[in-house]
Design a protein around this motif. Structure first.
Motif, PDB file in Angstrom:
ATOM      1  N   GLY A 141      34.732  -6.916  -3.834  1.00 57.06           N
ATOM      2  CA  GLY A 141      35.353  -7.122  -2.538  1.00 57.06           C
ATOM      3  C   GLY A 141      34.557  -6.494  -1.414  1.00 57.06           C
ATOM      4  O   GLY A 141      33.651  -5.682  -1.634  1.00 57.06           O
ATOM      5  N   THR A 160      37.587  -0.815  -6.747  1.00 58.23           N
ATOM      6  CA  THR A 160      38.393  -0.579  -5.555  1.00 58.23           C
ATOM      7  C   THR A 160      38.723   0.901  -5.454  1.00 58.23           C
ATOM      8  O   THR A 160      39.014   1.542  -6.481  1.00 58.23           O
ATOM      9  CB  THR A 160      39.694  -1.395  -5.587  1.00 58.23           C
ATOM     10  OG1 THR A 160      40.571  -0.955  -4.531  1.00 58.23           O
ATOM     11  CG2 THR A 160      40.423  -1.275  -6.907  1.00 58.23           C
ATOM     12  N   GLU A 200      41.311  -2.524 -12.526  1.00 56.97           N
ATOM     13  CA  GLU A 200      41.080  -2.070 -11.154  1.00 56.97           C
ATOM     14  C   GLU A 200      40.559  -0.635 -11.254  1.00 56.97           C
ATOM     15  O   GLU A 200      41.288   0.271 -11.637  1.00 56.97           O
ATOM     16  CB  GLU A 200      42.365  -2.118 -10.346  1.00 56.97           C
ATOM     17  CG  GLU A 200      42.929  -3.515 -10.156  1.00 56.97           C
ATOM     18  CD  GLU A 200      44.241  -3.506  -9.392  1.00 56.97           C
ATOM     19  OE1 GLU A 200      44.210  -3.223  -8.181  1.00 56.97           O
ATOM     20  OE2 GLU A 200      45.283  -3.748 -10.031  1.00 56.97           O
ATOM     21  N   GLY A 253      39.265  -5.338   1.733  1.00 53.34           N
ATOM     22  CA  GLY A 253      39.625  -5.639   0.357  1.00 53.34           C
ATOM     23  C   GLY A 253      39.990  -7.098   0.160  1.00 53.34           C
ATOM     24  O   GLY A 253      39.851  -7.933   1.054  1.00 53.34           O
TER      25      GLY A 253
END
Length: 235
Positions: A117, A92, A138, A121
């Motif tokens: 994703g 991300t 993450e 998101g």
């Protein structure tokens, strides 16, 4: 006997990961060092359109990935019991910067699930749920935005798998790379091969001298100079 690292990829584009059958990553799977599994998130949808997204709560542009398919996928792939030995990677742009030390940590994991994703998101509750049961990472590749997490997952995979013992033919080559302990965390020095002269450009004389001490010092000086000009934050 070397333990096998299992890698799972959860995406609405599972075919993206067919490239993992190529090169050293493919050989690692052939030799039984890693085991790869690719999953289509739409498998865990129940409407005829196989919907995985909806409009964002509070308004705004774009779509957000719904939590239900992710949750059902986790139940089937990981179970429902907490297990910190299972690592879940969510690429991300809002994640922590991915660094070599992250690759080193993940290279010792026996099971990694990549959650890729798309759109705006994944519903944040999915991340909250993951954090309570498994070891969540993450991670961001850099200060830019991609269309989805697949490219980042592939890049992270390559950085991780090459550190698994047996994947790289000569493990000593790992000690002289950028960011490695053998390089004191610096960027790697320039490399050359024969011919000594090519299109008017020459291999530095010191590298042909056979003097190992001078060569080592030259390479160190080059690493410091390159790191200072390109990544002074590493000095």
């Amino acid at each position: 006997m070397t333990a096998v690292t299992r890698l799972d990829y959860l995406s609405i584009f599972p075919d993206y990961f067919q490239v993992l059958h190529l090169s050293l990553l493919g050989k690692a799977a052939e030799h039984g060092l890693v085991e790869t599994h690719f999953w289509d998130l739409r498998r865990w949808t129940h409407d005829r359109h196989r919907t995985v997204d909806d409009t964002p709560c509070g308004g705004g542009a774009g779509m957000v990935m719904k939590p239900e398919p992710w949750g059902e996928a986790f139940d089937e792939l990981l179970g429902t019991e907490p297990d910190p030995e299972i690592h879940v990677v969510v690429p991300t742009p809002s994640g922590y910067p991915f660094r070599q030390r992250d690759a080193e940590q993940l290279s010792t994991a026996r099971r990694i699930l990549f959650c890729c994703g798309r759109y705006e998101g994944i519903d944040h509750r999915v991340l909250e749920y993951l954090r309570t049961r498994w070891t969540l990472h993450e991670l961001s590749l850099g200060d830019y935005v991609l269309n989805g997490g697949e490219v980042a997952a592939l890049a992270i995979t390559e950085a991780v798998v090459r550190l698994i013992p047996g994947v790289i033919g000569n493990p000593e080559s790992l000690t002289e790379e950028s960011y490695s302990p053998g390089q004191e965390g610096l960027l790697e020095y320039p490399n050359y091969t024969r011919p000594v002269s090519w299109r008017g450009l020459e291999v530095p004389e010191v590298l042909m001298s056979g003097h190992h001490g001078r060569i080592a010092q030259w390479r160190h000086d080059q690493s410091v100079e390159i790191t200072g000009s390109r990544r002074p934050d590493l000095l």
